[in-house]
Design an enzyme around this catalytic site. Structure first.
Site, PDB file in Angstrom:
ATOM      1  N   HIS A 163      10.476 -51.916 -18.134  1.00 19.78           N
ATOM      2  CA  HIS A 163       9.836 -51.043 -17.152  1.00 19.78           C
ATOM      3  C   HIS A 163      10.858 -50.541 -16.136  1.00 19.78           C
ATOM      4  O   HIS A 163      10.924 -49.333 -15.846  1.00 19.78           O
ATOM      5  CB  HIS A 163       8.722 -51.835 -16.447  1.00 19.78           C
ATOM      6  CG  HIS A 163       8.058 -51.115 -15.313  1.00 19.78           C
ATOM      7  ND1 HIS A 163       6.821 -50.524 -15.428  1.00 19.78           N
ATOM      8  CD2 HIS A 163       8.450 -50.907 -14.025  1.00 19.78           C
ATOM      9  CE1 HIS A 163       6.493 -49.979 -14.276  1.00 19.78           C
ATOM     10  NE2 HIS A 163       7.463 -50.204 -13.399  1.00 19.78           N
ATOM     11  N   GLU A 164      11.658 -51.457 -15.596  1.00 20.77           N
ATOM     12  CA  GLU A 164      12.634 -51.061 -14.572  1.00 20.77           C
ATOM     13  C   GLU A 164      13.738 -50.189 -15.166  1.00 20.77           C
ATOM     14  O   GLU A 164      14.191 -49.232 -14.525  1.00 20.77           O
ATOM     15  CB  GLU A 164      13.224 -52.301 -13.893  1.00 20.77           C
ATOM     16  CG  GLU A 164      12.208 -53.190 -13.197  1.00 20.77           C
ATOM     17  CD  GLU A 164      11.333 -52.452 -12.189  1.00 20.77           C
ATOM     18  OE1 GLU A 164      11.764 -51.413 -11.656  1.00 20.77           O
ATOM     19  OE2 GLU A 164      10.213 -52.922 -11.922  1.00 20.77           O
ATOM     20  N   HIS A 167      12.560 -46.651 -15.507  1.00 19.70           N
ATOM     21  CA  HIS A 167      12.488 -45.883 -14.262  1.00 19.70           C
ATOM     22  C   HIS A 167      13.695 -44.956 -14.093  1.00 19.70           C
ATOM     23  O   HIS A 167      13.606 -43.937 -13.406  1.00 19.70           O
ATOM     24  CB  HIS A 167      12.392 -46.817 -13.058  1.00 19.70           C
ATOM     25  CG  HIS A 167      10.979 -47.138 -12.664  1.00 19.70           C
ATOM     26  ND1 HIS A 167       9.989 -46.180 -12.572  1.00 19.70           N
ATOM     27  CD2 HIS A 167      10.392 -48.321 -12.332  1.00 19.70           C
ATOM     28  CE1 HIS A 167       8.851 -46.747 -12.198  1.00 19.70           C
ATOM     29  NE2 HIS A 167       9.066 -48.053 -12.049  1.00 19.70           N
ATOM     30  N   GLU A 223       5.189 -44.699 -12.759  1.00 25.56           N
ATOM     31  CA  GLU A 223       4.918 -46.093 -13.132  1.00 25.56           C
ATOM     32  C   GLU A 223       4.305 -46.179 -14.535  1.00 25.56           C
ATOM     33  O   GLU A 223       4.594 -47.107 -15.292  1.00 25.56           O
ATOM     34  CB  GLU A 223       3.998 -46.745 -12.107  1.00 25.56           C
ATOM     35  CG  GLU A 223       4.592 -46.856 -10.716  1.00 25.56           C
ATOM     36  CD  GLU A 223       5.838 -47.734 -10.680  1.00 25.56           C
ATOM     37  OE1 GLU A 223       5.939 -48.664 -11.513  1.00 25.56           O
ATOM     38  OE2 GLU A 223       6.699 -47.478  -9.827  1.00 25.56           O
ATOM     39  N   ASP A 227       5.758 -48.144 -17.695  1.00 24.96           N
ATOM     40  CA  ASP A 227       4.981 -49.130 -18.453  1.00 24.96           C
ATOM     41  C   ASP A 227       5.064 -48.852 -19.951  1.00 24.96           C
ATOM     42  O   ASP A 227       5.246 -49.766 -20.757  1.00 24.96           O
ATOM     43  CB  ASP A 227       3.513 -49.113 -18.009  1.00 24.96           C
ATOM     44  CG  ASP A 227       3.287 -49.833 -16.690  1.00 24.96           C
ATOM     45  OD1 ASP A 227       4.169 -50.622 -16.289  1.00 24.96           O
ATOM     46  OD2 ASP A 227       2.232 -49.614 -16.067  1.00 24.96           O
ATOM     47  N   HIS A 287       1.004 -47.155  -8.528  1.00 23.40           N
ATOM     48  CA  HIS A 287       0.677 -47.891  -9.754  1.00 23.40           C
ATOM     49  C   HIS A 287      -0.788 -47.657 -10.113  1.00 23.40           C
ATOM     50  O   HIS A 287      -1.640 -47.575  -9.233  1.00 23.40           O
ATOM     51  CB  HIS A 287       0.898 -49.393  -9.582  1.00 23.40           C
ATOM     52  CG  HIS A 287       2.302 -49.759  -9.219  1.00 23.40           C
ATOM     53  ND1 HIS A 287       2.754 -49.754  -7.912  1.00 23.40           N
ATOM     54  CD2 HIS A 287       3.355 -50.134  -9.988  1.00 23.40           C
ATOM     55  CE1 HIS A 287       4.025 -50.124  -7.892  1.00 23.40           C
ATOM     56  NE2 HIS A 287       4.412 -50.354  -9.142  1.00 23.40           N
ATOM     57  N   ARG A 293      -3.249 -50.322 -16.505  1.00 22.21           N
ATOM     58  CA  ARG A 293      -1.842 -50.494 -16.844  1.00 22.21           C
ATOM     59  C   ARG A 293      -1.721 -51.162 -18.215  1.00 22.21           C
ATOM     60  O   ARG A 293      -0.753 -50.910 -18.954  1.00 22.21           O
ATOM     61  CB  ARG A 293      -1.123 -51.355 -15.798  1.00 22.21           C
ATOM     62  CG  ARG A 293      -0.989 -50.692 -14.445  1.00 22.21           C
ATOM     63  CD  ARG A 293      -0.069 -51.470 -13.517  1.00 22.21           C
ATOM     64  NE  ARG A 293       1.322 -51.377 -13.946  1.00 22.21           N
ATOM     65  CZ  ARG A 293       2.346 -51.852 -13.250  1.00 22.21           C
ATOM     66  NH1 ARG A 293       2.126 -52.485 -12.100  1.00 22.21           N
ATOM     67  NH2 ARG A 293       3.581 -51.731 -13.701  1.00 22.21           N
TER      68      ARG A 293
END
Length: 325
Positions: A163-164, A167, A223, A227, A287, A293
């Site tokens: 996920h990070e 980004h 976000e 995901d 989010h 999510r």
């Protein structure tokens, strides 16, 4: 499994993902997918090396320029009619004593800087630093088990790592290059293709509701993209590791390793939210609600549908899936 091993596998997988998934970046001209090589990593205790700048001449010129600005400021202060003499002295003294740090862009990032406390159960990506950070607080159950099965760790902390990393290539992160500079580095065709696929995700989440109110698909787009990419990357990294070490299952649970992977991903987002807070978050949170999510991400993932034998056209395996990664 050591957390650094997981991170290295994830980064390796991410570098090959565009070509394998027909991602817009696969056709981008120039150094389209080098950010993962440049990204710094802060994991628990800082493990990234600190790089020193070699731009001495440029830095010297900038320092001289800053001193000129400081001198001009000190000269102008007494000429400001709205400042009284006592304030002049304080302002001039403050300007004279001010220490100027060149942190960006002429000096490299201070890799030891942290944006969260060690106990925080969270992680973050910083575009202008091109760094990802994982405080010690998230390196524990339910996200990470030092002796747990690979499926649980890759479904939990692995999806967060992915996920990070993602980004850096979402609707905002893609605008920064590997050095954290706000410059265009994608081809126009890649940008157009990305926006088309991203709009599919925005529309998908815009159809979800909380107490009759819609989720803002554009507010949560970055976000949601992260995901999607994080789960896809974590799964591929998990399968690569399983191929090297073999499968592991939890005693007493009739779940395959693939099913355990997705259950671990979903389990990390289990939450109970008060109605008033849930409604407030629709207006303020970037989010999506935690249940979406999970549902929104796995329903676009063919690996999930295959693991749980979801019929095509069903809620968890719809015909109109959004495929960005």
């Amino acid at each position: 499994m050591h957390s650094m091993t997981l991170l290295n596998v994830m980064a390796s997988i991410f570098n090959h993902l565009p070509a394998e998934t027909d991602h817009p970046l696969a056709s981008s001209s120039g150094p389209a997918f080098t950010n993962d090589d440049a990204a710094g990593t802060q994991l628990g205790r800082n493990s990234a090396r600190q790089e020193l700048s070699s731009a001495g001449t440029q830095l010297g010129r900038n320092s001289a320029q800053q001193e000129l600005i400081r001198t001009d400021f000190i000269f102008i202060v007494p000429l400001l009619c709205w400042k009284r003499p006592p304030v002049w002295c304080c302002a001039m003294d403050s300007a004279f004593c001010c220490i100027i740090y060149n942190l960006f862009p002429l000096q490299p990032v201070a890799w030891c800087r942290w944006g969260m406390t060690p106990a925080t159960v969270n992680a973050y990506y910083e575009a202008v630093d091109n760094t990802i950070a994982f405080p010690a607080g998230i390196l524990q159950p339910t996200f990470y088990y030092s002796t747990g099965p690979l499926a649980m760790n890759y479904g939990g902390i692995g999806s967060v790592v992915g996920h990070e990393l993602t980004h850096g290539f979402d609707d905002k992160g893609r605008q920064y290059d590997k050095n954290g500079n706000l410059v265009p580095w994608w081809s126009e065709s890649s940008i157009a293709a990305f926006k088309t696929r991203a709009e599919c995700i925005a529309n998908q989440y815009g159809r979800y509701t909380v107490y009759g109110l819609p989720v803002n698909g554009h507010q949560t787009l970055g976000e949601n993209i992260a995901d999607h990419g994080g789960l896809k990357m974590a799964y591929k990294a998990f399968k690569k590791r399983v191929g090297e070490t073999g499968t592991q299952r939890l005693p007493g649970l009739d779940l395959t390793s693939d099913q355990l992977f997705f259950v671990s991903f979903a389990r990390a987002w289990c939450a109970v939210t008060a109605k008033s807070d849930a409604i407030a978050r629709l207006r303020t949170d970037v989010h999506s609600p935690t249940n979406y999510r999970v549902v929104g991400t796995v329903s676009d993932d063919e690996n999930f549908a295959r693991a749980f034998n979801c019929k095509k056209g069903s809620r968890m395996n719809p015909h109109d899936q959004c495929l960005l990664w």
